[in-house]
Design an enzyme around this catalytic site. Structure first.
Site, mmCIF file in Angstrom:
data_model
loop_
_atom_site.group_PDB
_atom_site.id
_atom_site.type_symbol
_atom_site.label_atom_id
_atom_site.label_comp_id
_atom_site.label_asym_id
_atom_site.label_seq_id
_atom_site.Cartn_x
_atom_site.Cartn_y
_atom_site.Cartn_z
ATOM 1 N N HIS A 72 -7.609 -13.103 -19.124
ATOM 2 C CA HIS A 72 -6.936 -14.205 -19.219
ATOM 3 C C HIS A 72 -7.370 -15.413 -18.282
ATOM 4 C CE1 HIS A 72 -2.685 -12.620 -20.936
ATOM 5 N NE2 HIS A 72 -3.779 -11.951 -21.257
ATOM 6 N N TYR A 201 5.620 -17.586 -15.588
ATOM 7 C CA TYR A 201 6.733 -17.575 -14.722
ATOM 8 C C TYR A 201 7.473 -18.644 -14.983
ATOM 9 C CZ TYR A 201 2.964 -14.701 -12.132
ATOM 10 O OH TYR A 201 2.043 -13.902 -11.949
ATOM 11 N N PRO A 293 6.397 -9.251 -5.637
ATOM 12 C CA PRO A 293 5.319 -9.378 -6.462
ATOM 13 C C PRO A 293 4.869 -10.479 -7.293
ATOM 14 C CG PRO A 293 7.587 -8.501 -7.339
ATOM 15 C CD PRO A 293 7.515 -8.740 -5.829
ATOM 16 N N LYS A 297 0.064 -9.657 -6.315
ATOM 17 C CA LYS A 297 -1.016 -9.582 -5.354
ATOM 18 C C LYS A 297 -1.138 -7.961 -4.902
ATOM 19 C CE LYS A 297 -3.295 -12.963 -4.900
ATOM 20 N NZ LYS A 297 -4.110 -12.631 -6.162
ATOM 21 N N TYR A 385 -4.458 -17.132 -6.793
ATOM 22 C CA TYR A 385 -4.116 -16.513 -7.896
ATOM 23 C C TYR A 385 -5.228 -15.451 -8.373
ATOM 24 C CZ TYR A 385 -1.307 -14.537 -11.573
ATOM 25 O OH TYR A 385 -0.631 -13.834 -12.744
HETATM 26 P P1 FAD Z 1 1.423 3.438 -3.667
HETATM 27 O O1 FAD Z 1 1.342 2.929 -5.217
HETATM 28 O O2 FAD Z 1 2.766 3.529 -3.210
HETATM 29 O O3 FAD Z 1 0.859 5.105 -3.581
HETATM 30 C C1 FAD Z 1 1.104 5.858 -2.408
HETATM 31 C C2 FAD Z 1 1.092 7.141 -2.857
HETATM 32 O O4 FAD Z 1 1.319 8.029 -1.799
HETATM 33 C C3 FAD Z 1 2.063 7.701 -4.036
HETATM 34 O O5 FAD Z 1 1.484 8.340 -4.904
HETATM 35 C C4 FAD Z 1 3.154 8.560 -3.207
HETATM 36 O O6 FAD Z 1 3.927 9.573 -4.105
HETATM 37 C C5 FAD Z 1 2.171 9.046 -2.093
HETATM 38 N N1 FAD Z 1 2.843 9.740 -0.954
HETATM 39 C C6 FAD Z 1 3.686 8.927 -0.089
HETATM 40 N N2 FAD Z 1 4.375 9.836 0.966
HETATM 41 C C7 FAD Z 1 3.510 10.798 1.041
HETATM 42 C C8 FAD Z 1 3.437 11.962 1.926
HETATM 43 N N3 FAD Z 1 4.155 12.088 3.020
HETATM 44 N N4 FAD Z 1 2.365 12.896 1.556
HETATM 45 C C9 FAD Z 1 1.680 12.657 0.309
HETATM 46 N N5 FAD Z 1 1.703 11.714 -0.411
HETATM 47 C C10 FAD Z 1 2.534 10.603 -0.289
HETATM 48 N N6 FAD Z 1 2.235 -5.209 -7.654
HETATM 49 C C11 FAD Z 1 1.996 -5.957 -8.444
HETATM 50 O O7 FAD Z 1 0.892 -6.702 -8.142
HETATM 51 N N7 FAD Z 1 2.483 -6.336 -9.311
HETATM 52 C C12 FAD Z 1 3.612 -5.745 -9.621
HETATM 53 O O8 FAD Z 1 4.431 -5.954 -10.859
HETATM 54 C C13 FAD Z 1 4.441 -4.609 -9.032
HETATM 55 N N8 FAD Z 1 5.196 -3.967 -9.262
HETATM 56 C C14 FAD Z 1 6.011 -3.057 -8.442
HETATM 57 C C15 FAD Z 1 6.889 -2.385 -8.697
HETATM 58 C C16 FAD Z 1 7.498 -1.536 -7.480
HETATM 59 C C17 FAD Z 1 8.665 -0.739 -8.064
HETATM 60 C C18 FAD Z 1 6.472 -1.003 -6.482
HETATM 61 C C19 FAD Z 1 6.982 -0.126 -5.461
HETATM 62 C C20 FAD Z 1 5.206 -1.823 -6.364
HETATM 63 C C21 FAD Z 1 4.972 -2.759 -7.305
HETATM 64 N N9 FAD Z 1 3.795 -3.520 -6.995
HETATM 65 C C22 FAD Z 1 3.479 -4.474 -7.950
HETATM 66 C C23 FAD Z 1 2.905 -3.174 -5.925
HETATM 67 C C24 FAD Z 1 1.764 -2.269 -6.357
HETATM 68 O O9 FAD Z 1 2.179 -1.198 -7.460
HETATM 69 C C25 FAD Z 1 1.490 -1.716 -5.075
HETATM 70 O O10 FAD Z 1 0.827 -2.842 -4.156
HETATM 71 C C26 FAD Z 1 0.491 -0.508 -5.414
HETATM 72 O O11 FAD Z 1 0.995 0.390 -5.812
HETATM 73 C C27 FAD Z 1 0.021 -0.103 -4.011
HETATM 74 O O12 FAD Z 1 -1.034 1.125 -4.122
HETATM 75 P P2 FAD Z 1 -0.815 2.096 -2.843
HETATM 76 O O13 FAD Z 1 -1.868 3.172 -3.580
HETATM 77 O O14 FAD Z 1 -1.469 1.495 -1.576
HETATM 78 O O15 FAD Z 1 0.605 2.631 -2.809
HETATM 79 C C1 DHB Z 2 2.936 -8.557 -13.683
HETATM 80 C C2 DHB Z 2 3.802 -8.380 -12.535
HETATM 81 C C3 DHB Z 2 3.573 -9.459 -11.438
HETATM 82 O O1 DHB Z 2 4.141 -9.338 -10.268
HETATM 83 C C4 DHB Z 2 3.190 -10.641 -11.839
HETATM 84 O O2 DHB Z 2 2.781 -11.749 -10.701
HETATM 85 C C5 DHB Z 2 2.598 -10.762 -12.882
HETATM 86 C C6 DHB Z 2 2.474 -9.729 -13.978
HETATM 87 C C7 DHB Z 2 3.444 -7.446 -14.684
HETATM 88 O O3 DHB Z 2 3.972 -6.419 -14.204
HETATM 89 O O4 DHB Z 2 2.702 -7.587 -15.564
#
Ligand code: FAD
Ligand code: DHB
Length: 390
Positions: A72, A201, A293, A297, A385
């Protein structure tokens, strides 16, 4: 079991770190609380900065992303019947990649299945001990309740906001900076072509809305909802009606609705915990920081930490060079605060904050008008961005 690096959490951070360490010949293991199907089904982020896409390519897991992801060149900010396109290519010579977190996770899982390191599912980390000792100990519990121990030179807390890594860090001198917003995002995934060709957005007097996509057949939409809203309280029809009201007319008319394949509410929070390392324990990704979100980022920030942590741990494990280990927290936090600033700014610009009143609304409109008129303002947005300036 004894490894050089024990990785807590098998989300995108933990899996990407495992992959980079494995490629460099560092012995590691990933301990993940949930089963694999659960991890693979979590619908979260959708937009990758070019730097994140490059990291995945360098890790040898970019082939499907390059074949199926969508490049994009811009995004759209809409409000009050006007739409301002932010042309990334023209403004900063960069693009972003639309490729879902579920796909990134799947590609990493397949690479790890093939080449290692091992991911143990159903392994809940309950404690991390010996952070200042010659070796740390990670205690985990299997699904039958039996306890196990991993001895590790280093521990990477990639286990998210509710994990054991952050809990362990919080027992020491952790300084937390936090803002919880009084609303969340209700998200719906549906198997229909996207209403907008680019991520859009929308600021609206009824609240924020976002039109996004995963691929040409799969759309993702969000609407701002009050804090504490339950996804089950919203029927599919009510969601589509409310989304239509908040999108610009042209996008609302192009909207193709379908059954919700997934519907969930994500709370909005800004959080940073400092420092990101204590002794043998490092925090990485959502374990260390949360962004709202808006601006996409979260996942990109997590992958940025992974890159820095791999650069720190590989020399530490292979040659005992600790320079990267010593620098990790400060280097990561510098980027983290930049992403926090951008995500907070974009959240503030686009959402309805009832308490900020008529003045707050005029400020949002003035800022959006400024973006429409000023190339410099659009360029600053495009830099942040796409990740150029982070
Ligand atoms: P996580 O994805 O949280 O992974 C952590 C892992 O650790 C999980 O699999 C969990 O099961 C495991 N875990 C937890 N505790 C334990 C334990 N005690 N022992 C062993 N394992 C454990 N970001 C965007 O950019 N755009 C979005 O639209 C967006 N939507 C989101 C929606 C939700 C509901 C959430 C919660 C986050 C969203 N994010 C979004 C943020 C993005 O998904 C996260 O920044 C990203 O998942 C971070 O990855 P991570 O691996 O650091 O953490
Ligand atoms: C999506 C999520 C976001 O937080 C964003 O800024 C743009 C796209 C998505 O889930 O597609």
């Amino acid at each position: 079991m004894r490894v050089q690096v024990a990785i807590l959490g098998g989300g995108p951070s933990g899996l990407a770190l495992a992959r980079l360490l494995g490629l460099a010949g560092v012995e590691a293991v990933v301990l993940e609380r949930r089963d694999r199907a659960h991890v693979l089904s979590r619908i979260r982020a959708g937009v990758l900065e070019w730097g994140s896409a490059d990291l995945l390519r360098a890790a040898g897991v970019g082939a499907r992303m390059d074949a199926e992801g969508q490049v994009h060149d811009g995004t759209v900010l809409a409000s009050d019947g006007t739409a301002t396109r932010i042309d990334f290519r023209d403004l900063v010579g960069r693009s972003v990649m639309v490729y879902g977190q579920t796909e990134v996770t799947r590609d990493l899982c397949e690479a790890l299945d093939r080449d290692g390191p091992r991911v143990i599912h159903g392994a809940e980390v309950v404690a991390v001990e010996g952070l200042e000792d010659a070796r740390a100990r990670v205690i985990w519990q299997d699904q039958a309740g039996a306890r196990h121990e991993v001895a590790a030179d280093w521990v990477a807390g990639c286990d998210g906001f509710h994990g054991a890594g952050r809990r362990t860090m919080a027992a020491g001198p952790l300084k937390a900076f936090e803002r919880v917003y009084p609303f969340g995002w209700l998200g719906v995934l549906t198997e229909r072509p996207p209403a907008s060709a680019e991520v859009l957005y929308a600021r609206h007097d009824r609240g924020f809305a976002l039109a996004s996509m995963r691929n040409p057949r799969l759309s993702r939409y969000y609407i701002q909802v009050p804090e504490g809203t339950r996804a089950e309280a919203w029927s599919d029809d009510a969601f589509w009606d409310e989304l239509r009201r908040r999108l610009p007319t042209e996008t609302a008319e192009a909207l193709r609705t379908g059954p919700a394949l997934e519907k969930s509410v994500a709370p909005l929070r800004s959080y940073v915990g400092e420092p990101m390392r204590r002794g043998r324990l490092f925090l990485c990704g959502d374990a260390a920081h949360i962004v709202p979100p808006t601006g996409a980022k979260g996942l990109n920030l997590a992958l940025g930490d992974v890159r820095l942590l791999a650069e720190a741990l590989i020399p530490a494990c292979l040659s005992g060079d600790l320079a990267g280990v010593e620098a990790y927290s400060a280097r990561a936090l510098d980027r983290v605060w930049q992403a926090e600033r951008f995500s907070w700014w974009m959240t503030t610009l686009m959402h309805l904050f009832p308490e900020s009143g008529a003045f707050g609304l005029r400020m949002q409109r003035a800022e959006l008008a400024h973006l429409a008129r000023s190339r410099a303002a659009r360029q600053a947005l495009a830099e942040a961005y796409t990740g150029v300036s982070l």
